[in-house]
Design a protein around this motif. Structure first.
Motif, PDB file in Angstrom:
ATOM      1  N   ALA A 239      57.793 -31.486  41.044  1.00 18.42           N
ATOM      2  CA  ALA A 239      57.248 -31.463  42.563  1.00 18.42           C
ATOM      3  C   ALA A 239      58.580 -32.189  43.426  1.00 18.42           C
ATOM      4  CB  ALA A 239      56.062 -32.463  42.858  1.00 18.42           C
ATOM      5  N   LEU A 240      58.498 -31.874  44.763  1.00 19.62           N
ATOM      6  CA  LEU A 240      59.555 -32.541  45.405  1.00 19.62           C
ATOM      7  C   LEU A 240      59.390 -33.644  46.309  1.00 19.62           C
ATOM      8  CD1 LEU A 240      62.643 -31.978  46.808  1.00 19.62           C
ATOM      9  CD2 LEU A 240      61.248 -30.759  49.000  1.00 19.62           C
ATOM     10  N   LEU A 241      59.822 -34.791  46.157  1.00 18.31           N
ATOM     11  CA  LEU A 241      59.636 -35.948  46.544  1.00 18.31           C
ATOM     12  C   LEU A 241      60.145 -36.353  47.854  1.00 18.31           C
ATOM     13  CD1 LEU A 241      59.798 -38.389  43.547  1.00 18.31           C
ATOM     14  CD2 LEU A 241      57.668 -37.342  44.392  1.00 18.31           C
ATOM     15  N   VAL A 242      59.297 -36.372  48.940  1.00 22.29           N
ATOM     16  CA  VAL A 242      59.696 -36.447  50.395  1.00 22.29           C
ATOM     17  C   VAL A 242      59.321 -37.752  51.085  1.00 22.29           C
ATOM     18  CG1 VAL A 242      59.664 -35.330  52.486  1.00 22.29           C
ATOM     19  CG2 VAL A 242      59.381 -34.079  50.551  1.00 22.29           C
ATOM     20  N   LYS A 243      60.295 -38.730  51.300  1.00 21.71           N
ATOM     21  CA  LYS A 243      60.133 -39.679  52.146  1.00 21.71           C
ATOM     22  C   LYS A 243      59.628 -39.550  53.612  1.00 21.71           C
ATOM     23  CE  LYS A 243      62.664 -44.117  52.340  1.00 21.71           C
ATOM     24  NZ  LYS A 243      63.801 -44.621  51.843  1.00 21.71           N
ATOM     25  N   THR A 244      58.304 -39.817  54.084  1.00 19.27           N
ATOM     26  CA  THR A 244      57.971 -39.495  55.395  1.00 19.27           C
ATOM     27  C   THR A 244      57.720 -40.731  56.305  1.00 19.27           C
ATOM     28  OG1 THR A 244      55.483 -39.482  55.050  1.00 19.27           O
ATOM     29  CG2 THR A 244      56.576 -37.513  54.580  1.00 19.27           C
ATOM     30  N   SER A 245      57.490 -40.533  57.139  1.00 14.23           N
ATOM     31  CA  SER A 245      56.908 -42.063  57.947  1.00 14.23           C
ATOM     32  C   SER A 245      55.662 -42.902  57.525  1.00 14.23           C
ATOM     33  CB  SER A 245      56.717 -41.872  59.547  1.00 14.23           C
ATOM     34  OG  SER A 245      56.114 -40.649  59.605  1.00 14.23           O
ATOM     35  N   ASP A 246      54.984 -41.730  56.696  1.00 12.35           N
ATOM     36  CA  ASP A 246      53.434 -42.506  56.081  1.00 12.35           C
ATOM     37  C   ASP A 246      53.851 -42.910  54.687  1.00 12.35           C
ATOM     38  OD1 ASP A 246      52.291 -42.223  58.498  1.00 12.35           O
ATOM     39  OD2 ASP A 246      51.623 -39.998  57.770  1.00 12.35           O
ATOM     40  N   GLY A 247      55.094 -42.853  54.188  1.00 16.69           N
ATOM     41  CA  GLY A 247      55.314 -43.203  52.643  1.00 16.69           C
ATOM     42  C   GLY A 247      55.724 -41.850  52.135  1.00 16.69           C
TER      43      GLY A 247
END
Ligand code: BTN
Length: 260
Positions: A239-247
């Motif tokens: 899976a691709l780990l994506v840093k978003t504004s919610d974590g």
């Protein structure tokens, strides 16, 4: 038509024992391979077609398949569980990128999960499909499509801008037998490592080097959601780990767009 004697003479594989089924025009090599798996064909069977009338891409999209491209489906029966099949897709993506790079001075990168990119344009893709019979997995079909000797004008206008072909990049036609041979050898080499280590860690290490998505700002479009953030890594499930504004979120599905 691809000359399979030329390929067989050059192949020196350990895990895969390739047998070729060469066809002219088919709906989809993945569909042909699926039928062969249900009929009990061996691991390593390779179905190749000159063109496809219903070539399939991810999410059941059409995969444009004019003659000149390479359309191939490989039957695999690795000792892995169903949840690991995305990792097998990454292994084949690594192998395909390296095989294509060796066809000329090409910088090939991967867009998560397994789009084959040259100069930020799509040059190929991979579609893995599980074949089940009586609720048991009887094999995995890995379909590889490469825009090899096709010309940009052979492709529909809507995708011409975002797509490239090996011919367009190298300005010369390349041997289809050589590409098939390199693809199979590169996959085989990685399957040997998988059998020896019983781990996808080497696949992930290589994938992180080849993946152009990691480190980029991305938008991921899913059926009901859009995720935006910075892609930071690929985890042990692929899976691709994506840093978003919610974590941080682990993304397993969706269309990825690189934002810059
Ligand atoms: C994608 O990028 O969406 C995956 C494209 C996969 C295309 C290949 S061509 C050979 C095989 N047969 C198919 O119908 N699809 C795959």
């Amino acid at each position: 038509m691809v000359d399979c004697d030329k390929i067989l003479n050059k192949l020196d594989t350990k895990v895969l024992q390739p047998q070729f089924i060469l066809l002219d025009r088919v709906e989809s090599t993945n569909s042909v391979a699926k039928q062969h798996v249900l009929d009990g064909v061996n691991e390593g069977t390779v179905v190749i077609a000159e063109s496809q009338t219903k070539g399939r891409g991810r999410y059941d999209r059409v995969w444009q398949s004019p003659s000149g491209g390479l359309y191939l489906s490989l039957v695999m029966k690795p000792h892995i569980n169903e949840a690991q099949s995305p990792l097998l897709g990454l292994l084949v993506a690594n192998a395909s990128a390296c095989a294509i790079m060796k066809m000329g001075t090409l910088q090939v990168r991967l867009k998560w999960p397994n789009d084959i990119m040259i100069n930020r344009r799509k040059a190929g893709g991979i579609l893995s499909e599980l074949v089940t019979k009586d609720d048991k997995v009887s094999g995995i079909i890995v379909g590889i499509g490469v825009n090899q000797n096709s010309r940009r004008e052979d492709l529909p206008k809507e995708i011409a801008e975002s797509t490239t072909t090996l011919f367009e990049e190298l300005c010369v036609e390349t041997s289809r037998e050589e590409l098939v041979c390199r693809l199979i050898c590169e996959v085989d080499r990685r399957l040997i490592a998988l059998e020896t280590t019983r781990s996808f860690e080497p696949t992930l290490v290589e994938y992180r080097c080849l993946c152009d998505t990691i480190g980029r700002n991305v938008r991921i479009e899913q059926e009901t959601e859009v995720i935006e953030g910075t892609a930071v890594d690929v985890d042990e499930t692929g899976a691709l780990l994506v840093k978003t504004s919610d974590g941080e979120v682990a993304v397993s599905l969706g269309d990825v767009f690189h934002l810059e």
